[in-house]
Design a protein around this motif. Structure first.
Motif, PDB file in Angstrom:
ATOM      1  N   ARG A  35       0.815  -1.214   0.000  1.00 45.29           N
ATOM      2  CA  ARG A  35       0.000   0.000   0.000  1.00 45.29           C
ATOM      3  C   ARG A  35       0.852   1.268   0.000  1.00 45.29           C
ATOM      4  NH1 ARG A  35      -3.016  -3.535  -1.111  1.00 45.29           N
ATOM      5  NH2 ARG A  35      -5.160  -3.849  -0.398  1.00 45.29           N
ATOM      6  N   ILE A  36       1.826   1.289  -0.899  1.00 45.01           N
ATOM      7  CA  ILE A  36       2.725   2.434  -1.014  1.00 45.01           C
ATOM      8  C   ILE A  36       2.341   3.245  -2.240  1.00 45.01           C
ATOM      9  CG2 ILE A  36       5.122   3.178  -1.301  1.00 45.01           C
ATOM     10  CD1 ILE A  36       5.986   0.510  -0.052  1.00 45.01           C
ATOM     11  N   PRO A  37       2.046   4.526  -2.103  1.00 52.42           N
ATOM     12  CA  PRO A  37       1.734   5.360  -3.271  1.00 52.42           C
ATOM     13  C   PRO A  37       2.901   5.393  -4.249  1.00 52.42           C
ATOM     14  CG  PRO A  37       1.089   6.462  -1.246  1.00 52.42           C
ATOM     15  CD  PRO A  37       1.903   5.269  -0.830  1.00 52.42           C
ATOM     16  N   LEU A  38       2.592   5.415  -5.520  1.00 53.20           N
ATOM     17  CA  LEU A  38       3.608   5.379  -6.570  1.00 53.20           C
ATOM     18  C   LEU A  38       4.659   6.467  -6.403  1.00 53.20           C
ATOM     19  CD1 LEU A  38       4.668   4.405  -9.370  1.00 53.20           C
ATOM     20  CD2 LEU A  38       3.023   5.977 -10.412  1.00 53.20           C
ATOM     21  N   PHE A  39       4.221   7.709  -6.159  1.00 51.25           N
ATOM     22  CA  PHE A  39       5.155   8.826  -6.133  1.00 51.25           C
ATOM     23  C   PHE A  39       6.005   8.867  -4.865  1.00 51.25           C
ATOM     24  CE2 PHE A  39       2.056  10.167  -9.302  1.00 51.25           C
ATOM     25  CZ  PHE A  39       2.908  10.548 -10.328  1.00 51.25           C
ATOM     26  N   ASP A  40       5.653   8.064  -3.870  1.00 52.37           N
ATOM     27  CA  ASP A  40       6.499   7.967  -2.684  1.00 52.37           C
ATOM     28  C   ASP A  40       7.809   7.247  -2.979  1.00 52.37           C
ATOM     29  OD1 ASP A  40       4.486   9.230  -1.375  1.00 52.37           O
ATOM     30  OD2 ASP A  40       4.090   7.654   0.098  1.00 52.37           O
ATOM     31  N   LYS A  41       7.811   6.451  -4.033  1.00 55.68           N
ATOM     32  CA  LYS A  41       8.997   5.659  -4.379  1.00 55.68           C
ATOM     33  C   LYS A  41       9.507   5.987  -5.786  1.00 55.68           C
ATOM     34  CE  LYS A  41       9.493   2.870  -0.754  1.00 55.68           C
ATOM     35  NZ  LYS A  41      10.773   2.678  -0.023  1.00 55.68           N
ATOM     36  N   GLY A  67      -1.393  -2.948 -14.344  1.00 58.46           N
ATOM     37  CA  GLY A  67      -2.594  -2.108 -14.342  1.00 58.46           C
ATOM     38  C   GLY A  67      -3.393  -2.239 -13.070  1.00 58.46           C
ATOM     39  N   TYR A  68      -3.630  -3.464 -12.635  1.00 54.12           N
ATOM     40  CA  TYR A  68      -4.391  -3.672 -11.406  1.00 54.12           C
ATOM     41  C   TYR A  68      -3.671  -3.097 -10.197  1.00 54.12           C
ATOM     42  CZ  TYR A  68      -6.372  -5.988  -7.347  1.00 54.12           C
ATOM     43  OH  TYR A  68      -6.912  -6.236  -6.103  1.00 54.12           O
ATOM     44  N   SER A  69      -2.367  -3.351 -10.127  1.00 55.51           N
ATOM     45  CA  SER A  69      -1.605  -2.898  -8.952  1.00 55.51           C
ATOM     46  C   SER A  69      -1.605  -1.380  -8.838  1.00 55.51           C
ATOM     47  CB  SER A  69      -0.156  -3.399  -9.052  1.00 55.51           C
ATOM     48  OG  SER A  69      -0.117  -4.813  -9.039  1.00 55.51           O
ATOM     49  N   LEU A  70      -1.396  -0.694  -9.940  1.00 52.81           N
ATOM     50  CA  LEU A  70      -1.300   0.766  -9.900  1.00 52.81           C
ATOM     51  C   LEU A  70      -2.652   1.432  -9.691  1.00 52.81           C
ATOM     52  CD1 LEU A  70       1.356   1.477 -12.684  1.00 52.81           C
ATOM     53  CD2 LEU A  70       1.688   1.262 -10.209  1.00 52.81           C
ATOM     54  N   VAL A  71      -3.688   0.826 -10.233  1.00 61.61           N
ATOM     55  CA  VAL A  71      -5.027   1.399 -10.036  1.00 61.61           C
ATOM     56  C   VAL A  71      -5.546   1.132  -8.645  1.00 61.61           C
ATOM     57  CG1 VAL A  71      -7.441   1.249 -10.757  1.00 61.61           C
ATOM     58  CG2 VAL A  71      -5.631   1.320 -12.481  1.00 61.61           C
ATOM     59  N   ALA A  72      -5.334  -0.079  -8.151  1.00 65.29           N
ATOM     60  CA  ALA A  72      -5.884  -0.476  -6.852  1.00 65.29           C
ATOM     61  C   ALA A  72      -5.133   0.097  -5.670  1.00 65.29           C
ATOM     62  CB  ALA A  72      -5.938  -2.001  -6.747  1.00 65.29           C
ATOM     63  N   VAL A  73      -3.847   0.431  -5.854  1.00 67.83           N
ATOM     64  CA  VAL A  73      -3.062   0.903  -4.721  1.00 67.83           C
ATOM     65  C   VAL A  73      -3.530   2.253  -4.225  1.00 67.83           C
ATOM     66  CG1 VAL A  73      -1.272   2.135  -6.029  1.00 67.83           C
ATOM     67  CG2 VAL A  73      -0.667   1.041  -3.875  1.00 67.83           C
TER      68      VAL A  73
END
Length: 304
Positions: free
Chosen positions: A49-55, A298-304
């Protein structure tokens, strides 16, 4: 472009320089492996549950580092295989065969981009760098220098290196690469490669035979390869259960794609010529893994 150990002369045509470099580092393999690496990144972001832009910094470094390390592996492989590459139709025009890039220059380029890639991965995550180094080592030493010319199990050994990119991506986000979802992705890539490369082995069987490479269809015949290919496809279908806790739809998608691949194998082997059958198996393998990895991303980035 001509690179020699004691001088460098570059023709004033940038596209030719790019073409030479891309052929030497095997740009197609880099692209396909980066998709798998991005799937590992995406899955780790979702699981934790880490936002994309945090990493975003880690992700950028991991992409650059992975591309460089994979490119270095391609260079070392091309340099070592110059003698057999000149025999095979699809590899006879590689820059390392034609002499555009000689051994000395190739080694310098390979070592520098390997070091640069590992440094970038280390900054992202020391574990990511370790996995990247392991993948590089497995591809160059156990596969290229040892098993490729000696045993029919070279494909199994080579697949270990090919399954590392998802773990590199995962490790750039989280150190728990033994998480069951990371292992599921690793096993997916590991098993998928077997029927994929068997199809290539059948399509290029006479070239491998001429180069004295002991690919399974060359040594044991197409019938044995067909049976072994189907066994791996059954295992690939069964490994769908590993993705159930991550997302049932992805598990079902893999099961259906793998089952379709198995049906294509059985029906195609009976009804088509061997070359046509192997070609259809190869094309389906690319569609299989591309669709599945893009679903995971796609699922991982949308669902996170």
């Amino acid at each position: 472009m001509r690179i020699q150990s004691n001088m460098v002369s570059i023709e004033p045509i940038p596209t030719s320089v790019t073409k030479v470099l891309f052929e030497t580092i095997k740009i197609g393999i880099i692209k396909s492996n980066l998709i798998a690496m991005i799937a590992g990144i995406s899955m780790a972001l979702f699981v934790h549950r880490i936002p994309l832009f945090d990493k975003i910094g880690n992700i950028t470094l991991a992409l650059i580092g992975s591309a460089l390390v994979i490119g270095a592996a391609g260079i070392f492989n091309n340099l070592y295989d110059r003698d057999i590459d000149r025999i095979m139709e699809r590899t006879k025009n590689r820059p390392t065969v034609s002499g555009i890039i000689d051994i000395g220059s190739g080694l310098i380029i390979g070592f520098w981009i390997a070091i640069g890639g590992l440094v970038a991965l280390y900054i992202a995550s020391p574990l990511s760098a370790f996995v990247g180094f392991l993948g590089l080592f497995l591809y160059v030493v156990p596969y290229t220098m040892w098993t490729k010319r000696r045993t029919i199990y070279n494909t199994e050994v080579g697949s270990l290196s090919g399954a590392m990119p998802p773990l590199i991506g995962w490790a750039a986000i989280s150190p728990d690469i033994l998480h069951h979802d990371a292992i599921a992705l690793f096993l997916l890539m590991l098993i998928w490669q077997m029927p994929h490369f068997y199809a290539i082995g059948i399509r290029r069987m006479e070239e491998y035979r001429a180069a004295n490479i002991p690919m399974l269809p060359v040594v044991k015949g197409i019938r044995r390869t067909y049976v072994q290919m189907n066994a791996y496809l059954v295992v690939l279908c069964l490994c769908s259960f590993l993705f159930w806790s991550f997302n049932p739809y992805i598990a079902i998608a893999n099961a259906l794609l793998s089952l379709g691949w198995l049906i294509l194998s059985i029906n195609g082997y009976r009804r088509k010529q061997e070359e046509q059958w192997a070609r259809s198996m190869f094309i389906f393998s690319l569609n299989h893994i591309t669709v599945l990895l893009l679903m995971i991303v796609g699922y991982s980035l949308v669902a996170v």
